[in-house]
Design an enzyme around this catalytic site. Structure first.
Site, PDB file in Angstrom:
ATOM      1  N   GLU A  95       3.525 -22.251  -5.260  1.00 12.27           N
ATOM      2  CA  GLU A  95       4.362 -21.555  -6.236  1.00 12.27           C
ATOM      3  C   GLU A  95       5.666 -22.319  -6.465  1.00 12.27           C
ATOM      4  O   GLU A  95       6.295 -22.798  -5.528  1.00 12.27           O
ATOM      5  CB  GLU A  95       4.696 -20.142  -5.727  1.00 12.27           C
ATOM      6  CG  GLU A  95       3.470 -19.254  -5.561  1.00 12.27           C
ATOM      7  CD  GLU A  95       2.832 -18.869  -6.894  1.00 12.27           C
ATOM      8  OE1 GLU A  95       3.490 -19.042  -7.940  1.00 12.27           O
ATOM      9  OE2 GLU A  95       1.674 -18.404  -6.869  1.00 12.27           O
ATOM     10  N   ARG A 102       2.234  -3.130  -9.758  1.00  5.75           N
ATOM     11  CA  ARG A 102       1.170  -2.529 -10.553  1.00  5.75           C
ATOM     12  C   ARG A 102       0.293  -1.634  -9.683  1.00  5.75           C
ATOM     13  O   ARG A 102      -0.315  -0.683 -10.155  1.00  5.75           O
ATOM     14  CB  ARG A 102       0.332  -3.667 -11.177  1.00  5.75           C
ATOM     15  CG  ARG A 102      -0.709  -3.242 -12.175  1.00  5.75           C
ATOM     16  CD  ARG A 102      -1.342  -4.457 -12.847  1.00  5.75           C
ATOM     17  NE  ARG A 102      -1.864  -5.448 -11.902  1.00  5.75           N
ATOM     18  CZ  ARG A 102      -2.998  -5.319 -11.216  1.00  5.75           C
ATOM     19  NH1 ARG A 102      -3.747  -4.251 -11.355  1.00  5.75           N
ATOM     20  NH2 ARG A 102      -3.399  -6.274 -10.390  1.00  5.75           N
ATOM     21  N   CYS A 147       3.984 -10.595  -2.502  1.00  6.01           N
ATOM     22  CA  CYS A 147       4.074 -12.040  -2.264  1.00  6.01           C
ATOM     23  C   CYS A 147       5.364 -12.609  -2.844  1.00  6.01           C
ATOM     24  O   CYS A 147       6.090 -13.349  -2.164  1.00  6.01           O
ATOM     25  CB  CYS A 147       2.862 -12.765  -2.837  1.00  6.01           C
ATOM     26  SG  CYS A 147       1.373 -12.490  -1.861  1.00  6.01           S
ATOM     27  N   HIS A 185      -0.315 -19.539  -2.931  1.00  3.75           N
ATOM     28  CA  HIS A 185      -1.376 -18.547  -3.130  1.00  3.75           C
ATOM     29  C   HIS A 185      -2.749 -19.211  -2.994  1.00  3.75           C
ATOM     30  O   HIS A 185      -2.917 -20.374  -3.371  1.00  3.75           O
ATOM     31  CB  HIS A 185      -1.262 -17.925  -4.524  1.00  3.75           C
ATOM     32  CG  HIS A 185      -0.489 -16.638  -4.553  1.00  3.75           C
ATOM     33  ND1 HIS A 185       0.678 -16.493  -5.263  1.00  3.75           N
ATOM     34  CD2 HIS A 185      -0.719 -15.432  -3.960  1.00  3.75           C
ATOM     35  CE1 HIS A 185       1.123 -15.248  -5.110  1.00  3.75           C
ATOM     36  NE2 HIS A 185       0.306 -14.584  -4.329  1.00  3.75           N
TER      37      HIS A 185
HETATM   38  N1  PCA Z   1      -1.299 -11.099  -2.019  1.00  3.41           N
HETATM   39  C1  PCA Z   1      -0.443 -10.127  -2.666  1.00  3.41           C
HETATM   40  C2  PCA Z   1       0.319  -9.463  -1.548  1.00  3.41           C
HETATM   41  C3  PCA Z   1      -0.391  -9.833  -0.303  1.00  3.41           C
HETATM   42  C4  PCA Z   1      -1.313 -10.910  -0.673  1.00  3.41           C
HETATM   43  O1  PCA Z   1      -2.007 -11.572   0.108  1.00  3.41           O
HETATM   44  C5  PCA Z   1       0.437 -10.756  -3.748  1.00  3.41           C
HETATM   45  O2  PCA Z   1       0.032 -11.766  -4.336  1.00  3.41           O
HETATM   46  O3  PCA Z   1       1.519 -10.241  -4.008  1.00  3.41           O
END
Ligand code: PCA
Length: 223
Positions: free
Chosen positions: A91, A101, A154, A177
């Protein structure tokens, strides 16, 4: 004459690697398994300390900040699942908003609430995100820079991390991610096997540990 003590050089500081517990009714989160697999491993000469964060808005950052104080890492990589994405996605930026959401694991569902009241609109990742993407692609692993970590837990953790590190430039941090595991993806949804995800995160850690400055290569998006 006696030799100088070899122990005079301080041990390298550890790398903190975080993942999340399952959320949104799922029973697994690939990041939990990745962190379990890599906890205690030595990568690029550094010990990896793995921690699982609760998928709960405020508690997630409380746990993370406590680990920062206790472990004193100089590289922090937080992982999260982005279901539906096909690639490993470092990111670029964390933004100062919680807008859920879906409910978090404690039933919290903030709308348009700042992560840090009075904080700046955003923080950049201080990890070499372009170099990470290049390294992953060079090894045949799907990767690209992501321009948004969303507005759920996240992004909340990512922003909380970068806010905590804002006056500690020696400590670098960011968020990556990962896709679904094949066993949790619905028909037609993108996924990556756990072994591939672990391999990718090892390379992400290596690049983060070995490179302070990012590469200047394209990683933008038109939308
Ligand atoms: N993904 C979520 C929260 C926890 C996770 O593993 C997110 O992308 O916010």
């Amino acid at each position: 004459m006696s030799k100088p003590a070899r122990s005079s050089r301080p041990a390298p500081r550890p790398i903190l690697l975080t993942g999340f517990e399952a959320f949104a009714g799922a029973t697994v989160n690939p990041t939990e398994s990745i962190v379990a697999a890599l906890n205690g491993r030595v990568i690029a000469g550094r010990r990896v300390i793995g921690v699982i964060l609760p998928c709960v808005f405020r508690r997630s950052t409380t746990v993370l900040l406590r680990q920062l104080r206790v472990e004193r890492p100089d590289v922090v990589i937080c992982l999260g699942l982005a279901g539906g994405r096909a690639e490993i996605t470092p990111e670029r930026i964390a933004i100062n908003v919680d807008d859920a959401r879906i409910a978090d694991n404690a039933g919290g569902q903030p709308v348009d609430r700042p992560v840090v009241r009075g904080g700046p609109a955003a923080y950049w990742s201080t990890l070499p995100i372009k170099a990470m993407v290049a390294e992953l692609r060079a090894h045949g692993l799907p990767a690209s820079v992501s321009q948004s970590a969303g507005t759920f837990v996240c992004n909340h953790v990512f922003y909380g991390l970068m806010h905590a590190l804002r006056r500690r430039p020696v400590v670098r941090g960011g968020f990556v991610h990962v896709p679904f595991l094949p066993e949790q993806a619905a028909a037609g949804q993108a996924s990556l096997p756990l072994a591939t995800q672990i391999d990718a995160v090892v390379r992400v850690i290596e690049v983060a540990a070995l490179r302070r400055r990012d590469r200047r290569i394209g990683g933008g998006a038109t939308h």
